[in-house]
Design a protein around this motif. Structure first.
Motif, PDB file in Angstrom:
ATOM      1  N   LYS A   3      -9.628  37.123 -42.034  1.00 39.97           N
ATOM      2  CA  LYS A   3     -10.744  36.214 -41.939  1.00 39.97           C
ATOM      3  C   LYS A   3     -11.134  35.640 -43.237  1.00 39.97           C
ATOM      4  CE  LYS A   3     -14.908  36.046 -38.966  1.00 39.97           C
ATOM      5  NZ  LYS A   3     -15.771  37.020 -38.422  1.00 39.97           N
ATOM      6  N   LEU A   4     -11.370  34.417 -43.214  1.00 42.60           N
ATOM      7  CA  LEU A   4     -11.638  33.599 -44.565  1.00 42.60           C
ATOM      8  C   LEU A   4     -13.035  33.091 -44.455  1.00 42.60           C
ATOM      9  CD1 LEU A   4      -8.384  31.788 -45.721  1.00 42.60           C
ATOM     10  CD2 LEU A   4      -8.923  34.137 -46.187  1.00 42.60           C
ATOM     11  N   PHE A   5     -13.743  33.161 -45.559  1.00 41.98           N
ATOM     12  CA  PHE A   5     -15.087  32.481 -45.831  1.00 41.98           C
ATOM     13  C   PHE A   5     -14.758  31.370 -46.513  1.00 41.98           C
ATOM     14  CE2 PHE A   5     -18.307  31.330 -48.876  1.00 41.98           C
ATOM     15  CZ  PHE A   5     -19.451  31.266 -47.874  1.00 41.98           C
ATOM     16  N   ILE A   6     -15.096  29.847 -45.941  1.00 43.77           N
ATOM     17  CA  ILE A   6     -15.143  28.811 -46.484  1.00 43.77           C
ATOM     18  C   ILE A   6     -16.403  28.097 -46.832  1.00 43.77           C
ATOM     19  CG2 ILE A   6     -14.146  26.260 -46.411  1.00 43.77           C
ATOM     20  CD1 ILE A   6     -11.887  27.344 -44.584  1.00 43.77           C
ATOM     21  N   GLY A   7     -16.879  28.185 -48.074  1.00 43.99           N
ATOM     22  CA  GLY A   7     -17.963  27.903 -48.524  1.00 43.99           C
ATOM     23  C   GLY A   7     -18.140  26.587 -49.205  1.00 43.99           C
ATOM     24  N   ASN A   8     -19.423  26.215 -49.397  1.00 46.51           N
ATOM     25  CA  ASN A   8     -19.890  24.831 -49.905  1.00 46.51           C
ATOM     26  C   ASN A   8     -19.276  23.405 -49.218  1.00 46.51           C
ATOM     27  OD1 ASN A   8     -21.100  23.268 -52.082  1.00 46.51           O
ATOM     28  ND2 ASN A   8     -19.185  22.844 -53.260  1.00 46.51           N
ATOM     29  N   LEU A   9     -19.381  23.764 -47.833  1.00 38.64           N
ATOM     30  CA  LEU A   9     -18.974  22.558 -46.973  1.00 38.64           C
ATOM     31  C   LEU A   9     -20.188  21.396 -46.817  1.00 38.64           C
ATOM     32  CD1 LEU A   9     -17.358  24.608 -44.148  1.00 38.64           C
ATOM     33  CD2 LEU A   9     -16.093  22.877 -45.380  1.00 38.64           C
ATOM     34  N   SER A  10     -19.975  20.341 -46.543  1.00 40.72           N
ATOM     35  CA  SER A  10     -20.939  19.348 -46.411  1.00 40.72           C
ATOM     36  C   SER A  10     -21.521  19.568 -44.875  1.00 40.72           C
ATOM     37  CB  SER A  10     -20.340  18.033 -46.665  1.00 40.72           C
ATOM     38  OG  SER A  10     -21.217  17.037 -46.093  1.00 40.72           O
ATOM     39  N   PRO A  27      -0.928  30.225 -37.440  1.00 42.30           N
ATOM     40  CA  PRO A  27      -1.760  30.068 -36.317  1.00 42.30           C
ATOM     41  C   PRO A  27      -3.377  30.425 -36.713  1.00 42.30           C
ATOM     42  CG  PRO A  27      -0.666  32.236 -36.170  1.00 42.30           C
ATOM     43  CD  PRO A  27      -0.153  31.653 -37.522  1.00 42.30           C
ATOM     44  N   ILE A  28      -4.086  29.654 -35.998  1.00 44.09           N
ATOM     45  CA  ILE A  28      -5.534  29.819 -36.514  1.00 44.09           C
ATOM     46  C   ILE A  28      -6.264  30.295 -35.109  1.00 44.09           C
ATOM     47  CG2 ILE A  28      -7.816  28.762 -36.789  1.00 44.09           C
ATOM     48  CD1 ILE A  28      -6.314  26.771 -38.497  1.00 44.09           C
ATOM     49  N   VAL A  29      -6.663  31.629 -35.116  1.00 43.33           N
ATOM     50  CA  VAL A  29      -7.206  32.205 -33.876  1.00 43.33           C
ATOM     51  C   VAL A  29      -8.507  31.930 -33.723  1.00 43.33           C
ATOM     52  CG1 VAL A  29      -7.961  34.494 -33.002  1.00 43.33           C
ATOM     53  CG2 VAL A  29      -5.976  34.324 -34.601  1.00 43.33           C
ATOM     54  N   GLU A  30      -9.450  31.492 -34.706  1.00 45.88           N
ATOM     55  CA  GLU A  30     -10.921  31.111 -34.512  1.00 45.88           C
ATOM     56  C   GLU A  30     -11.652  30.315 -35.570  1.00 45.88           C
ATOM     57  OE1 GLU A  30     -14.999  33.366 -32.645  1.00 45.88           O
ATOM     58  OE2 GLU A  30     -13.299  34.580 -34.213  1.00 45.88           O
ATOM     59  N   ILE A  31     -12.351  29.362 -35.416  1.00 47.33           N
ATOM     60  CA  ILE A  31     -13.012  28.868 -36.518  1.00 47.33           C
ATOM     61  C   ILE A  31     -14.577  28.900 -36.144  1.00 47.33           C
ATOM     62  CG2 ILE A  31     -14.041  26.522 -37.546  1.00 47.33           C
ATOM     63  CD1 ILE A  31     -11.067  25.921 -37.228  1.00 47.33           C
ATOM     64  N   THR A  32     -15.468  29.479 -36.855  1.00 42.02           N
ATOM     65  CA  THR A  32     -16.797  29.893 -36.516  1.00 42.02           C
ATOM     66  C   THR A  32     -17.703  29.163 -37.650  1.00 42.02           C
ATOM     67  OG1 THR A  32     -16.523  31.978 -35.591  1.00 42.02           O
ATOM     68  CG2 THR A  32     -18.754  31.462 -36.313  1.00 42.02           C
ATOM     69  N   ARG A  33     -18.493  28.310 -37.061  1.00 45.22           N
ATOM     70  CA  ARG A  33     -19.182  27.156 -37.843  1.00 45.22           C
ATOM     71  C   ARG A  33     -20.523  27.680 -37.647  1.00 45.22           C
ATOM     72  NH1 ARG A  33     -18.774  22.023 -40.340  1.00 45.22           N
ATOM     73  NH2 ARG A  33     -20.409  22.244 -41.996  1.00 45.22           N
ATOM     74  N   PRO A  34     -21.351  28.730 -38.376  1.00 43.52           N
ATOM     75  CA  PRO A  34     -22.876  28.979 -37.814  1.00 43.52           C
ATOM     76  C   PRO A  34     -23.768  27.662 -38.065  1.00 43.52           C
ATOM     77  CG  PRO A  34     -22.273  30.530 -39.587  1.00 43.52           C
ATOM     78  CD  PRO A  34     -21.288  29.402 -39.376  1.00 43.52           C
ATOM     79  N   LEU A  35     -24.770  27.593 -37.359  1.00 40.48           N
ATOM     80  CA  LEU A  35     -25.543  26.664 -37.063  1.00 40.48           C
ATOM     81  C   LEU A  35     -27.052  26.986 -37.712  1.00 40.48           C
ATOM     82  CD1 LEU A  35     -25.399  25.300 -33.591  1.00 40.48           C
ATOM     83  CD2 LEU A  35     -24.393  24.268 -35.538  1.00 40.48           C
ATOM     84  N   ASP A  36     -27.900  26.022 -38.418  1.00 36.64           N
ATOM     85  CA  ASP A  36     -29.229  26.395 -38.912  1.00 36.64           C
ATOM     86  C   ASP A  36     -29.908  26.726 -37.773  1.00 36.64           C
ATOM     87  OD1 ASP A  36     -31.960  25.478 -39.885  1.00 36.64           O
ATOM     88  OD2 ASP A  36     -31.013  26.071 -41.609  1.00 36.64           O
ATOM     89  N   GLU A  38     -33.314  26.118 -37.418  1.00 34.67           N
ATOM     90  CA  GLU A  38     -34.558  25.232 -37.434  1.00 34.67           C
ATOM     91  C   GLU A  38     -33.898  23.772 -37.078  1.00 34.67           C
ATOM     92  OE1 GLU A  38     -36.894  25.725 -41.180  1.00 34.67           O
ATOM     93  OE2 GLU A  38     -37.157  27.713 -40.596  1.00 34.67           O
ATOM     94  N   THR A  39     -32.962  23.423 -37.948  1.00 37.94           N
ATOM     95  CA  THR A  39     -32.600  22.117 -37.782  1.00 37.94           C
ATOM     96  C   THR A  39     -31.292  22.037 -36.508  1.00 37.94           C
ATOM     97  OG1 THR A  39     -30.841  22.073 -39.353  1.00 37.94           O
ATOM     98  CG2 THR A  39     -33.104  21.562 -39.998  1.00 37.94           C
ATOM     99  N   GLY A  40     -30.528  22.852 -36.324  1.00 35.54           N
ATOM    100  CA  GLY A  40     -29.498  22.839 -35.292  1.00 35.54           C
ATOM    101  C   GLY A  40     -28.259  22.295 -35.768  1.00 35.54           C
ATOM    102  N   ARG A  41     -28.301  21.869 -37.300  1.00 37.18           N
ATOM    103  CA  ARG A  41     -27.050  21.306 -37.986  1.00 37.18           C
ATOM    104  C   ARG A  41     -26.386  22.546 -38.739  1.00 37.18           C
ATOM    105  NH1 ARG A  41     -29.074  17.377 -42.510  1.00 37.18           N
ATOM    106  NH2 ARG A  41     -28.591  19.343 -43.470  1.00 37.18           N
ATOM    107  N   PRO A  42     -25.035  22.155 -38.538  1.00 36.86           N
ATOM    108  CA  PRO A  42     -24.197  23.269 -39.043  1.00 36.86           C
ATOM    109  C   PRO A  42     -24.506  23.666 -40.490  1.00 36.86           C
ATOM    110  CG  PRO A  42     -22.767  21.516 -38.165  1.00 36.86           C
ATOM    111  CD  PRO A  42     -24.321  20.933 -38.498  1.00 36.86           C
ATOM    112  N   ARG A  43     -24.548  25.001 -40.885  1.00 37.78           N
ATOM    113  CA  ARG A  43     -24.677  25.369 -42.514  1.00 37.78           C
ATOM    114  C   ARG A  43     -23.718  24.989 -43.279  1.00 37.78           C
ATOM    115  NH1 ARG A  43     -26.772  31.418 -41.666  1.00 37.78           N
ATOM    116  NH2 ARG A  43     -27.513  30.680 -43.783  1.00 37.78           N
ATOM    117  N   GLY A  44     -23.851  25.230 -44.433  1.00 37.00           N
ATOM    118  CA  GLY A  44     -22.706  25.064 -45.445  1.00 37.00           C
ATOM    119  C   GLY A  44     -21.400  25.982 -45.607  1.00 37.00           C
ATOM    120  N   PHE A  45     -21.026  26.614 -44.480  1.00 36.88           N
ATOM    121  CA  PHE A  45     -19.998  27.128 -44.512  1.00 36.88           C
ATOM    122  C   PHE A  45     -19.230  27.555 -43.166  1.00 36.88           C
ATOM    123  CE2 PHE A  45     -23.843  30.042 -44.030  1.00 36.88           C
ATOM    124  CZ  PHE A  45     -23.289  30.857 -42.937  1.00 36.88           C
ATOM    125  N   ALA A  46     -18.042  28.161 -42.992  1.00 33.96           N
ATOM    126  CA  ALA A  46     -17.276  28.586 -42.016  1.00 33.96           C
ATOM    127  C   ALA A  46     -16.637  29.566 -42.055  1.00 33.96           C
ATOM    128  CB  ALA A  46     -16.436  27.210 -41.498  1.00 33.96           C
TER     129      ALA A  46
END
Length: 121
Positions: A3-10, A27-36, A38-46
């Motif tokens: 599992k990798l952390f990808i940070g500094n995403l726009s 093969p990619i098993v899963e991509i998780t993009r946490p949401l903020d 308060e705003t419901g926008r994706p946070r800056g990492f995955a």
């Protein structure tokens, strides 16, 4: 698996854009993009889980420092969350004014020269 952390995403980077740069490392098993919350926008990492450790390490080497959406990505192996302890098990914080074993009496001094006694309500 890795599992990798990808940070500094726009915040504007979409999941399809992220999948496009990761296609070469299937093969990619899963991509998780946490949401903020308060705003419901994706946070800056995955978090991206790869089916093969070999491909995950290759993706980490290749993508770390590359630009996506005008930002330089930071790619590391994700760390497991530290277990949270129950509040009763956490060490108590001691005020700077309190020495261990001694209480500071900071009540005001009344006209009689004695400390003012506070009454319970």
């Amino acid at each position: 698996m890795i599992k990798l952390f990808i940070g500094n995403l726009s915040h504007e980077t979409s999941e399809p854009e992220l999948r496009d740069i990761l296609d070469a490392f299937e093969p990619i098993v899963e991509i998780t993009r946490p949401l903020d919350r308060e705003t419901g926008r994706p946070r800056g990492f995955a978090f991206v889980t790869f089916g093969s450790r070999e491909m995950g390490e290759k993706a980490m080497e290749t993508l770390n420092g590359t630009k996506l959406g005008g930002r330089e990505l930071r790619v590391d192996e994700a760390e497991d969350r530290r277990p949270r302890s129950h509040p009763a098990e956490r060490p108590r914080r001691v005020s700077l004014a309190v020495e261990i074993g001694k209480r500071v009496d900071d009540r005001p001094i009344g006209p009689d020269g004695k400390r003012v006694r506070y009454k319970a309500i």
